[in-house]
Design a protein around this motif. Structure first.
Motif, short mmCIF file in Angstrom:
data_model
loop_
_atom_site.label_atom_id
_atom_site.label_comp_id
_atom_site.label_asym_id
_atom_site.label_seq_id
_atom_site.Cartn_x
_atom_site.Cartn_y
_atom_site.Cartn_z
N GLY A 22 0.79 -1.22 0.00
CA GLY A 22 0.00 0.00 0.00
C GLY A 22 0.83 1.27 0.00
O GLY A 22 0.33 2.34 -0.34
N GLN A 23 2.11 1.19 0.35
CA GLN A 23 2.98 2.37 0.38
C GLN A 23 3.36 2.76 -1.05
O GLN A 23 3.67 1.91 -1.88
N ARG A 24 3.37 4.06 -1.31
CA ARG A 24 3.76 4.58 -2.62
C ARG A 24 5.13 5.23 -2.52
O ARG A 24 5.50 5.76 -1.48
N MET A 25 5.87 5.20 -3.63
CA MET A 25 7.20 5.80 -3.65
C MET A 25 7.50 6.28 -5.06
O MET A 25 7.08 5.65 -6.04
N ARG A 48 3.57 -5.66 -14.61
CA ARG A 48 4.43 -4.49 -14.38
C ARG A 48 4.97 -4.45 -12.95
O ARG A 48 5.05 -3.41 -12.33
N CYS A 49 5.36 -5.63 -12.45
CA CYS A 49 5.83 -5.74 -11.07
C CYS A 49 7.28 -6.19 -10.98
O CYS A 49 7.78 -6.90 -11.84
N PHE A 50 7.94 -5.77 -9.89
CA PHE A 50 9.26 -6.26 -9.51
C PHE A 50 9.32 -6.24 -8.00
O PHE A 50 8.38 -5.79 -7.33
N GLY A 51 10.40 -6.76 -7.44
CA GLY A 51 10.54 -6.81 -5.99
C GLY A 51 11.42 -5.69 -5.47
O GLY A 51 12.41 -5.33 -6.10
N THR A 73 9.02 -6.79 -0.77
CA THR A 73 7.66 -6.46 -1.21
C THR A 73 7.61 -6.40 -2.73
O THR A 73 8.45 -5.76 -3.36
N LYS A 74 6.62 -7.09 -3.29
CA LYS A 74 6.36 -6.99 -4.72
C LYS A 74 5.71 -5.63 -4.95
O LYS A 74 4.76 -5.25 -4.27
N VAL A 75 6.26 -4.85 -5.89
CA VAL A 75 5.74 -3.52 -6.18
C VAL A 75 5.29 -3.45 -7.63
O VAL A 75 5.81 -4.15 -8.50
N GLU A 76 4.32 -2.59 -7.88
CA GLU A 76 3.78 -2.39 -9.22
C GLU A 76 4.14 -0.99 -9.69
O GLU A 76 4.03 -0.02 -8.93
N ILE A 77 4.56 -0.89 -10.95
CA ILE A 77 4.82 0.42 -11.56
C ILE A 77 3.46 0.99 -11.95
O ILE A 77 2.76 0.42 -12.79
N LEU A 90 9.88 6.63 -11.90
CA LEU A 90 8.79 5.70 -11.65
C LEU A 90 7.96 6.13 -10.46
O LEU A 90 8.48 6.71 -9.50
N GLU A 91 6.68 5.82 -10.51
CA GLU A 91 5.85 5.81 -9.32
C GLU A 91 5.49 4.36 -9.09
O GLU A 91 5.03 3.68 -10.02
N ILE A 92 5.76 3.87 -7.89
CA ILE A 92 5.49 2.47 -7.58
C ILE A 92 4.62 2.39 -6.33
O ILE A 92 4.57 3.33 -5.53
N VAL A 93 3.92 1.26 -6.21
CA VAL A 93 3.12 1.02 -5.01
C VAL A 93 3.37 -0.42 -4.56
O VAL A 93 3.43 -1.33 -5.39
N GLY A 94 3.55 -0.61 -3.27
CA GLY A 94 3.75 -1.93 -2.71
C GLY A 94 2.46 -2.74 -2.80
O GLY A 94 1.39 -2.24 -2.49
N ARG A 95 2.57 -3.99 -3.25
CA ARG A 95 1.39 -4.84 -3.41
C ARG A 95 1.34 -6.01 -2.44
O ARG A 95 0.32 -6.28 -1.86
#
Length: 140
Positions: A22-25, A48-51, A73-77, A90-95
């Motif tokens: 849920g955290q964005r970065m 569109r995910c990476f760790g 954490t798997k994150v999505e772009i 990039l803007e990513i969010v933890g999934r």
């Protein structure tokens, strides 16, 4: 006829610090190996995910020999832009959180890993909003 073993899906890892689900970065990607990681994720990954993963807390170790953590954490772009020189914004969010089963260095120089995320629940944006609401309620 016996079936062939399915090739294991490897998750590319960006070693910096883990995010919470849920955290964005915002992430500025300039290192060559991570630019390659992002290119591959954008071009070939359907989700569109990476760790994202950090280092263990062994501060005594030489920085270059520090071990990466066992969980990340798997994150999505969710948004991206690129510069003419190949760097990415990039803007990513933890999934979803995961633990590493085993890892290896990829041809691109970054680490990739087989991960297990079955024992951790998904967190979508609605859950994140409820968590934020609950956090606000807990404040005086």
């Amino acid at each position: 006829a016996p079936s062939l073993p399915q090739e294991e899906k490897m998750l590319p890892l960006f070693v910096l610090e883990p995010l919470l689900p849920g955290q964005r970065m915002f992430l500025y990607v300039y290192e060559l190996r991570y630019r390659l990681l992002v290119q591959r994720v954008l071009n070939y990954s359907s989700d569109r995910c990476f760790g994202m993963i950090g280092y263990t807390n062994n501060e005594d170790a030489n920085f270059s020999s520090r071990e990466i953590a066992k969980r990340g954490t798997k994150v999505e772009i969710t948004a991206h832009g690129s510069n003419p020189d190949g760097r990415f914004r990039l803007e990513i969010v933890g999934r979803k959180m995961f633990k590493i089963v085993h890892k290896r260095e990829s041809e691109g120089g970054y680490i990739e890993a087989a991960v297990d995320d079955d024992d951790v629940a998904d967190l979508n944006d609605d859950d994140h909003d409820r968590q934020e609401d609950a956090f606000e309620l807990g404040k005086d």
